[in-house]
Design an enzyme around this catalytic site. Structure first.
Site, PDB file in Angstrom:
ATOM      1  N   GLY A  26       0.819  -1.200   0.000  1.00  0.00           N
ATOM      2  CA  GLY A  26       0.000   0.000   0.000  1.00  0.00           C
ATOM      3  C   GLY A  26       0.855   1.252   0.000  1.00  0.00           C
ATOM      4  O   GLY A  26       2.071   1.202   0.224  1.00  0.00           O
ATOM      5  N   CYS A  27       0.199   2.385  -0.264  1.00  0.00           N
ATOM      6  CA  CYS A  27       0.936   3.640  -0.374  1.00  0.00           C
ATOM      7  C   CYS A  27       1.461   4.101   0.983  1.00  0.00           C
ATOM      8  O   CYS A  27       2.628   4.481   1.112  1.00  0.00           O
ATOM      9  CB  CYS A  27       0.064   4.720  -1.008  1.00  0.00           C
ATOM     10  SG  CYS A  27      -1.571   4.887  -0.275  1.00  0.00           S
ATOM     11  N   TYR A  28       0.626   4.058   2.012  1.00  0.00           N
ATOM     12  CA  TYR A  28       1.108   4.436   3.341  1.00  0.00           C
ATOM     13  C   TYR A  28       2.212   3.482   3.811  1.00  0.00           C
ATOM     14  O   TYR A  28       3.252   3.936   4.296  1.00  0.00           O
ATOM     15  CB  TYR A  28      -0.035   4.432   4.357  1.00  0.00           C
ATOM     16  CG  TYR A  28      -0.986   5.589   4.238  1.00  0.00           C
ATOM     17  CD1 TYR A  28      -0.543   6.901   4.360  1.00  0.00           C
ATOM     18  CD2 TYR A  28      -2.349   5.385   4.045  1.00  0.00           C
ATOM     19  CE1 TYR A  28      -1.419   7.978   4.280  1.00  0.00           C
ATOM     20  CE2 TYR A  28      -3.237   6.453   3.967  1.00  0.00           C
ATOM     21  CZ  TYR A  28      -2.771   7.744   4.084  1.00  0.00           C
ATOM     22  OH  TYR A  28      -3.642   8.804   4.013  1.00  0.00           O
TER      23      TYR A  28
ATOM     24  N   GLU B 164       6.880  10.447  -1.069  1.00  0.00           N
ATOM     25  CA  GLU B 164       6.769   9.590  -2.252  1.00  0.00           C
ATOM     26  C   GLU B 164       5.532  10.015  -3.029  1.00  0.00           C
ATOM     27  O   GLU B 164       4.660  10.708  -2.506  1.00  0.00           O
ATOM     28  CB  GLU B 164       6.631   8.110  -1.842  1.00  0.00           C
ATOM     29  CG  GLU B 164       5.316   7.846  -1.112  1.00  0.00           C
ATOM     30  CD  GLU B 164       5.039   6.392  -0.772  1.00  0.00           C
ATOM     31  OE1 GLU B 164       5.979   5.597  -0.693  1.00  0.00           O
ATOM     32  OE2 GLU B 164       3.847   6.075  -0.550  1.00  0.00           O
TER      33      GLU B 164
ATOM     34  N   GLY C  15       4.340   4.464  -4.320  1.00  0.00           N
ATOM     35  CA  GLY C  15       3.322   3.948  -3.408  1.00  0.00           C
ATOM     36  C   GLY C  15       2.353   2.981  -4.052  1.00  0.00           C
ATOM     37  O   GLY C  15       1.471   2.455  -3.379  1.00  0.00           O
TER      38      GLY C  15
END
Lengths: 355, 355, 355, 355
Positions: free
Chosen positions: D157-159, D328, D334
């Site tokens: 995931g991005c986080y 990012e 991400g």
């Protein structure tokens, strides 16, 4: 505050951006008690729950959204604002008027004098054609006296306001030609309403600018009607709306030709002064029209949150054309603020009260 | 990469937005070795230090900004881009050309054929009038053959590109009148350059839209020069630039009248097809012109970061007028990308290389 | 309006964002006559000329900026706001106080009780250390009684307000530890002032988010001073400010540990209720503190343009940590609105007047 | 281009933002032929029609969206990307793997090793628990060797990417405590996907910043799983996501405590060097990790559109805490860029190809 000049006011359809802006203005209006707000979606919730930004205002904590029922609204309120989609607004206007309310409608339903034009632009039969003759177009700087006495106000659209106020005085005074008018308008995204459609998502609007509705936007119908009244002859204009990434604001740039009189004699001497005098005479004392002089040009950020429209003009010696520019907040002077201005006139209050 | 087609290229004045964009494009160009970048302000620093966003590219870590010295630049580079203010660019173009470099100038210094017009619009004597006749206006879709052979390219301004590409084919083919043209343009803030001036601060631009430079913007001079070449007669246009809160992008809306031929016979039948055919013939095979068909309208977000210009048009049956709209990235097709496109042509590389 | 409660008020340094916001609030304040505004840069111009957005207000058209001269200000005004840089503010505060004015200073000059701490964080000797003991930190919810009687108010910084109001009640009531506090703050760009610096240009801030001033921001000094007063012991916090692309607003997320008492017995039962009760008791009747209950979380757009601070909290059962979040308008509750709130208290007006 | 290293690649669910970004990257990838893109909504349309911004790329004009059918996809493609909602992705992964494809899944379906944890955080039974043990978490800097051989990649995931890359080296090297970690993250609106929900409208996000999903966001499950692998012990972190008005970008600020070893001896001397050495050793040669040194701090605008993550750190002598910050592009490093980086590893291409 409940004194002998305070009135009970209601807003029908208070969940959209115009409705929310009406609620904002009416909650802090010195002579208004907001008696009812309706929304099927939010019925039962308080205004503070639906709009947290108003929750420091005590009335917002006690007032609950209700279902819209004309009989109840009429009992509670002398003036009712309708912030509903076109076609639906008429369904409420008819019974409310019959019950003795004065109605200020922010939809397009009563703006056109011709039911045929309505059908042409809105693609359905007019729902209450009998009311068209009695409604007053709610542009106070143009129809102040009629508004004071009106029982049904058709509050103008956001684009029309930004186009009509700058151009009507020029047409009435025959300073510009009624043909060949071009209006290039830029609107913030709130103009599209609080609709959950992909094209109005943040990511789709941010870092984007785009025209839309070219070449025939619905607002053309009321713009051309009012320009024709000013010119004393039919008017057809070119109008291009664009969407820009601001929440609020409309910037319109108008391209006009000095009237043939000036062209024929090829004598523009004095024209600039005539235009300045025309604007000054028409709007010099208007509380909500700011005529920019000197080097000033309109900027939406100078009118956001206010009921002011800024107007500037330049006569271009290279082209002989007149460029007139205006800026307004589409939700205030372009919608809810102007509607409140009408209410003030109707109720005999100072025109600037609460604005 | 050093093969027999790779060339050494330099950028003079690489600290502004156009210069930075040139650096971005040239660092990833398959046939280019970025040999020198200059900036008095940043001399001694690496490209990666000044522009962290490029620091994953190895060349950006080794290449240092230097002071701009024509002799050194000429030793290192076959082609030199000038991203300098007008008036200053000529000071570098003259010695660089004498030293045998080919020069692509992004300033206004060599765009006008007339030194008198330059003085009128830029308020100082032209610094190198002898070069005006040999410079080529760097609009590849219009001057491709001349660009291939040129030693001095005057890369067009951002507004002119957005106006000229849509209108030149129509004028050349006598489909529209050369008089009465109106160009309403909206530009992102990078168009103002990386200048630390209060009016371009975030807070001053965010939630703001405003016209500026009305009615006489400097870019008018090159726009009207090129339109006149296309029309075969002098052209004076109405041009209104506006500043909108996006970083990049220009959206231009052009208002044109079908040529008198069509007006006289009041016969617009077939005009729409003629316009479509004209655009198709002119740009149908152009890699960087996207003709929108069907319901499409331009949107800057669809061209940002690319060298593409989008063009759409609508013939309005109500007004008889033609509305043509274009969208481009002001820093790419409106500046650095177009300059790289010219370089590709000059060097015999595929026109789309690195773009 | 000139009645027996109206007072004459002045603003020194009215050209920055805080000064402009003071002017906005004071122009529409029911008990204020804005008697003087000063700015060396704008001396001689009317408020309406400098800030077109106020030009529909008649006082803005008549009031001209003047050079700041304490003697003249003291003749005209009972209360003087100073919206000046730190170090400079003291130069005006001293003579104004001697001349009998009450002074509300928006700079950092009188916020710290320790001249040594001032020198440590602001890198110069305190210009008027004798006044430090008499100044009152202008956080009305904490120092209401002292503010009423004060002649010199040190109006808090924008970040401190967003951190102190949520955390002081918890520290005073020993619900959280005084050590290990983390404040992660996000600020709109107006927090940087109207400075023409490249890093605050639209293009540099748009589509950007970045921390800055890590790990030691000047506001730490006043934050830790006030937290220490609340905790009854020295407090050192971790504070990370970030710049985000909004014009206005601060969102602070605080990470706190329930006090050792709860940790030792590993019994968090009832803690959530204790926190809720603590906030309710402290702020339940505060007009400008909105305690979000249920599922609500703060959002800067719900406080922009108002003097409200929103506060929400979550006790995380997974980590045993308390997360407290606040949102305010950095120019209103974080600066000028709070200063006006102090003025209202000092003048015996309703605390919410004009806000 | 069809040579012996080019492979046929497909994207299933290409209508969302991650899918669109995959299409962007794959269309210009030197070794990829985009063989199929699927979307029920857009089936039959060309990529150019759905995404006008790609329409200058010839493959975008010929490739049409199709309905997603594993049998057909497997015939055409060696590697298939799944850009689908969790729960749905597994329905495609199972048959595609059986048919011999290698699968890179951008959903959460195969990120967790525990079907129970999946059920806890995603609120439904895992649809294909047998595959959990064979999937590889697609973080190339951490699992490069495993990715090369994998047939099923669970793209992070991005986080998680923004949190894991900065913290894993510190945990592996016992430089920081595994308890008490706080991650404060700010995400652009594209992180919410192309969902037509009112809360993501431009007007609701512009001039707004707000936390959400406090205190338990779904991404916690994969973050804590991977941190536990690095620390060699269970890890529970505090994670607060916030929504900010940018289209793209994640900025994470991590608060970490130096490990007890340093605290016990109260000797931080040399810690700063150890941290720098740890990051340098781990990431010094990584093409997509930019370690900021000197005064640099991360800024999302420096990574937007690239596969780079920026990392900076500050050891705060006042608090003894370590602050680590990363930036990012949520859609590239991400999401889609990182997935392409995995594909490059799987196919034996240079890891930076097409990125």
């Amino acid at each position: 505050m409940r004194d002998n000049i305070t009135k009970q006011i209601a807003v029908v359809g208070a969940s959209g951006y115009s409705g929310e802006e009406l609620v904002r203005l009416l909650l802090s209006h010195p002579f208004v008690e907001l008696a009812a707000v309706t929304s099927r979606q939010y019925a039962g919730k308080t205004v503070a729950e639906v709009f947290p930004k108003f929750s420091h205002i005590s009335r917002a904590k006690s007032l609950r959204f209700s279902d819209p029922k004309p009989e109840l609204l009429a009992k509670k309120s002398e003036v009712v604002f309708l912030a509903l989609p076109h076609g639906v607004a008429a369904d409420f206007a008819v019974p409310l008027l019959e019950l003795g309310c004065r109605v200020i409608d922010l939809s397009a339903d009563f703006r056109l004098k011709s039911a045929a034009a309505y059908k042409e632009f809105y693609a359905h039969e007019h729902p209450a054609p009998a009311l068209l003759s009695q409604s007053v177009y709610g542009l106070p700087e143009i129809y102040r006296d009629e508004i004071k006495k009106a029982s049904l106000i058709a509050s103008p659209g956001c684009y029309p306001t930004s186009i009509l106020l700058p151009s009507i005085p020029l047409l009435r005074n025959k300073l510009v030609n009624s043909s060949g008018i071009i209006a290039n308008s830029l609107s913030g995204v709130s103009g599209a309403g609080r609709k959950a459609e992909a094209e109005y998502l943040f990511v789709e609007c941010n870092e984007s600018v785009r025209p839309y509705g070219v070449p025939r936007h619905r607002h053309l119908s009321e713009i051309e009607q009012e320009l024709a009244f000013a010119a004393g002859t039919g008017v057809t204009i070119q109008f291009t709306p664009h969407l820009i990434p601001v929440s609020r604001g409309i910037l319109t740039t108008l391209y006009l030709a000095p009237s043939d009189h000036f062209r024929d004699v090829n004598d523009y001497s004095g024209l600039s002064e005539k235009i300045a005098a025309c604007f000054q005479k028409t709007y010099g004392n208007e509380p909500f029209v700011r005529l920019l002089e000197g080097n000033g040009l309109p900027d939406t950020k100078n009118v956001t949150g206010t009921n002011v429209i800024e107007i500037a003009w330049r006569l271009d010696p290279r082209t002989g054309r007149l460029v007139v520019m205006s800026a307004e907040d589409n939700l205030v002077k372009g919608a809810s603020g102007q509607a409140v201005q009408c209410m003030n006139l109707m109720c005999g209050w100072p025109e600037t009260a609460g604005l």
